[in-house]
Write a protein that holds these residues in place. Structure first.
Motif, PDB file in Angstrom:
ATOM      1  N   UNK A 188       0.696  -1.159   0.124  1.00  0.00           N
ATOM      2  CA  UNK A 188       0.166   0.000  -0.003  1.00  0.00           C
ATOM      3  C   UNK A 188       0.855   1.186  -0.118  1.00  0.00           C
ATOM      4  N   UNK A 189       0.848   2.378  -0.911  1.00  0.00           N
ATOM      5  CA  UNK A 189       1.437   3.479  -0.812  1.00  0.00           C
ATOM      6  C   UNK A 189       0.627   4.628  -0.108  1.00  0.00           C
ATOM      7  N   UNK A 190       1.596   5.737   0.017  1.00  0.00           N
ATOM      8  CA  UNK A 190       0.983   6.979   0.597  1.00  0.00           C
ATOM      9  C   UNK A 190       0.853   8.229  -0.455  1.00  0.00           C
ATOM     10  N   UNK A 191      -0.447   8.837  -0.652  1.00  0.00           N
ATOM     11  CA  UNK A 191      -0.466   9.852  -1.703  1.00  0.00           C
ATOM     12  C   UNK A 191       0.377  11.098  -1.592  1.00  0.00           C
ATOM     13  N   UNK A 192       0.262  11.525  -0.119  1.00  0.00           N
ATOM     14  CA  UNK A 192       0.954  12.840   0.045  1.00  0.00           C
ATOM     15  C   UNK A 192       1.927  12.588   1.307  1.00  0.00           C
ATOM     16  N   UNK A 194       4.660  14.101   1.883  1.00  0.00           N
ATOM     17  CA  UNK A 194       5.163  15.718   2.563  1.00  0.00           C
ATOM     18  C   UNK A 194       3.902  16.437   2.603  1.00  0.00           C
ATOM     19  N   UNK A 195       3.562  16.666   3.767  1.00  0.00           N
ATOM     20  CA  UNK A 195       1.985  17.509   3.972  1.00  0.00           C
ATOM     21  C   UNK A 195       2.099  18.860   3.446  1.00  0.00           C
ATOM     22  N   UNK A 196       3.231  19.353   2.833  1.00  0.00           N
ATOM     23  CA  UNK A 196       3.335  20.534   2.127  1.00  0.00           C
ATOM     24  C   UNK A 196       3.429  20.632   0.568  1.00  0.00           C
ATOM     25  N   UNK A 197       3.451  19.270   0.053  1.00  0.00           N
ATOM     26  CA  UNK A 197       3.427  19.120  -1.314  1.00  0.00           C
ATOM     27  C   UNK A 197       2.439  18.214  -1.816  1.00  0.00           C
ATOM     28  N   UNK A 198       1.425  18.502  -2.520  1.00  0.00           N
ATOM     29  CA  UNK A 198       0.594  17.631  -3.176  1.00  0.00           C
ATOM     30  C   UNK A 198       1.006  16.683  -4.042  1.00  0.00           C
ATOM     31  N   UNK A 199       0.514  15.280  -3.881  1.00  0.00           N
ATOM     32  CA  UNK A 199       1.091  14.098  -4.709  1.00  0.00           C
ATOM     33  C   UNK A 199       0.076  13.151  -4.543  1.00  0.00           C
ATOM     34  N   UNK A 200      -0.005  12.471  -5.604  1.00  0.00           N
ATOM     35  CA  UNK A 200      -1.133  11.297  -5.834  1.00  0.00           C
ATOM     36  C   UNK A 200      -0.103  10.060  -6.347  1.00  0.00           C
ATOM     37  N   UNK A 201      -0.256   9.240  -5.706  1.00  0.00           N
ATOM     38  CA  UNK A 201       0.498   8.108  -5.991  1.00  0.00           C
ATOM     39  C   UNK A 201      -0.445   7.041  -6.848  1.00  0.00           C
ATOM     40  N   UNK A 202      -0.099   6.730  -8.286  1.00  0.00           N
ATOM     41  CA  UNK A 202      -1.039   5.876  -8.925  1.00  0.00           C
ATOM     42  C   UNK A 202      -0.449   4.474  -9.378  1.00  0.00           C
ATOM     43  N   UNK A 203       0.772   4.085  -9.052  1.00  0.00           N
ATOM     44  CA  UNK A 203       1.231   2.820  -9.253  1.00  0.00           C
ATOM     45  C   UNK A 203       0.657   1.778  -8.561  1.00  0.00           C
ATOM     46  N   UNK A 204       0.253   2.179  -7.272  1.00  0.00           N
ATOM     47  CA  UNK A 204      -0.395   1.272  -6.156  1.00  0.00           C
ATOM     48  C   UNK A 204      -1.440   1.841  -5.524  1.00  0.00           C
ATOM     49  N   UNK A 205      -2.461   0.964  -5.210  1.00  0.00           N
ATOM     50  CA  UNK A 205      -3.318   1.498  -4.133  1.00  0.00           C
ATOM     51  C   UNK A 205      -2.614   2.232  -2.922  1.00  0.00           C
ATOM     52  N   UNK A 207      -3.347   5.391   0.285  1.00  0.00           N
ATOM     53  CA  UNK A 207      -4.146   6.121   1.124  1.00  0.00           C
ATOM     54  C   UNK A 207      -3.856   7.634   1.422  1.00  0.00           C
ATOM     55  N   UNK A 208      -4.280   8.457   1.721  1.00  0.00           N
ATOM     56  CA  UNK A 208      -3.836   9.743   2.430  1.00  0.00           C
ATOM     57  C   UNK A 208      -3.354   9.553   3.911  1.00  0.00           C
ATOM     58  N   UNK A 209      -4.368   9.108   4.500  1.00  0.00           N
ATOM     59  CA  UNK A 209      -4.011   8.889   6.124  1.00  0.00           C
ATOM     60  C   UNK A 209      -4.596   7.658   6.538  1.00  0.00           C
ATOM     61  N   UNK A 210      -4.226   7.154   7.697  1.00  0.00           N
ATOM     62  CA  UNK A 210      -4.464   5.707   8.373  1.00  0.00           C
ATOM     63  C   UNK A 210      -5.966   5.444   8.694  1.00  0.00           C
ATOM     64  N   UNK A 211      -6.694   6.776   8.942  1.00  0.00           N
ATOM     65  CA  UNK A 211      -8.031   6.769   9.273  1.00  0.00           C
ATOM     66  C   UNK A 211      -8.760   5.970   8.151  1.00  0.00           C
TER      67      UNK A 211
END
Length: 218
Positions: A188-192, A194-205, A207-211
């Motif tokens: 599982x990947x993490x989308x962002x 760095x909290x200051x830099x927008x990024x979206x991971x497309x290569x793997x499922x 999440x933004x946060x653990x909730x």
């Protein structure tokens, strides 16, 4: 997204996964160039150029993560310079609750990081996330980065985990690739990171946060 009944072991990256990657990006891209320029009495543009050239050469290797290597190569005390901005080290949202619930469910929780022991010790001292972890593994113990299949082979011999019942979460695609190649079933990947830099991971499922994958409390 996650069926917790199918998972015994949870492996988590540190920088960008449990901790905000902003500290690391700020240190390497802003603080270090500024302090390097001051220490070596060069202008900031020259410092930035030298650091960028040096660092890119080693990306993905063990040296890239090694504070001792960079301290020697750059003739600065990287650990001390990190201490100067340690107030920027932050835990990402929902981490404490997530790790607490994993432990309550009886999952084995491992921190699996490429961070150098000097950096790891500083971050554990500031955040105390080790209180929620069963095992802490730095790739420097095995002299291989997580990008290497040899790392996963060494970790398997060290921990005897079942890849088919293991979840691994990381913010770096090449490391997720390596874990998947080794046979870890759930990655599982993490989308962002760095909290200051927008990024979206497309290569793997991802999440933004653990909730988003929080286990139900028992």
């Amino acid at each position: 997204m996650i069926n917790w009944d199918l998972i015994d072991t949870v492996m988590l990256d540190m920088d960008g996964t449990l901790l905000d990657l902003h500290f690391d990006n700020y240190f390497w891209l802003d603080h270090l160039p500024q302090r390097y320029a001051e220490i070596h009495k060069v202008d900031l543009a020259e410092a930035n150029a030298k650091l960028k050239n040096h660092i890119q050469q080693y990306e993905g290797t063990l040296q890239w993560y090694c504070l001792e290597f960079w301290s020697k190569a750059l003739e600065v005390d990287i650990r001390s310079l990190k201490e100067e901005v340690k107030h920027k080290i932050q835990i990402r949202p929902h981490v404490g609750e997530f790790l607490t619930r994993l432990r309550a469910l009886g999952k084995k929780v491992l921190l699996v990081t490429n961070a150098h022991p000097q950096s790891l010790s500083l971050k554990l001292k500031v955040t105390q996330i080790d209180h929620w972890l069963d095992v802490i593994v730095s790739s420097h113990q095995f002299n291989e980065p997580k990008e290497s299949q040899k790392f996963w082979q060494e970790l398997q011999a060290f921990e005897h985990f079942d890849p088919a019942r293991t979840l691994f979460i990381d913010d770096t695609v090449r490391i997720l690739d390596s874990a998947k190649t080794f046979g870890i079933k759930y990655v599982l990947g993490i989308h962002q990171p760095d909290s200051k830099i927008a990024r979206r991971m497309e290569q793997y499922p991802a999440i933004h946060h653990f909730d988003e994958i929080m286990p139900v409390a028992v």
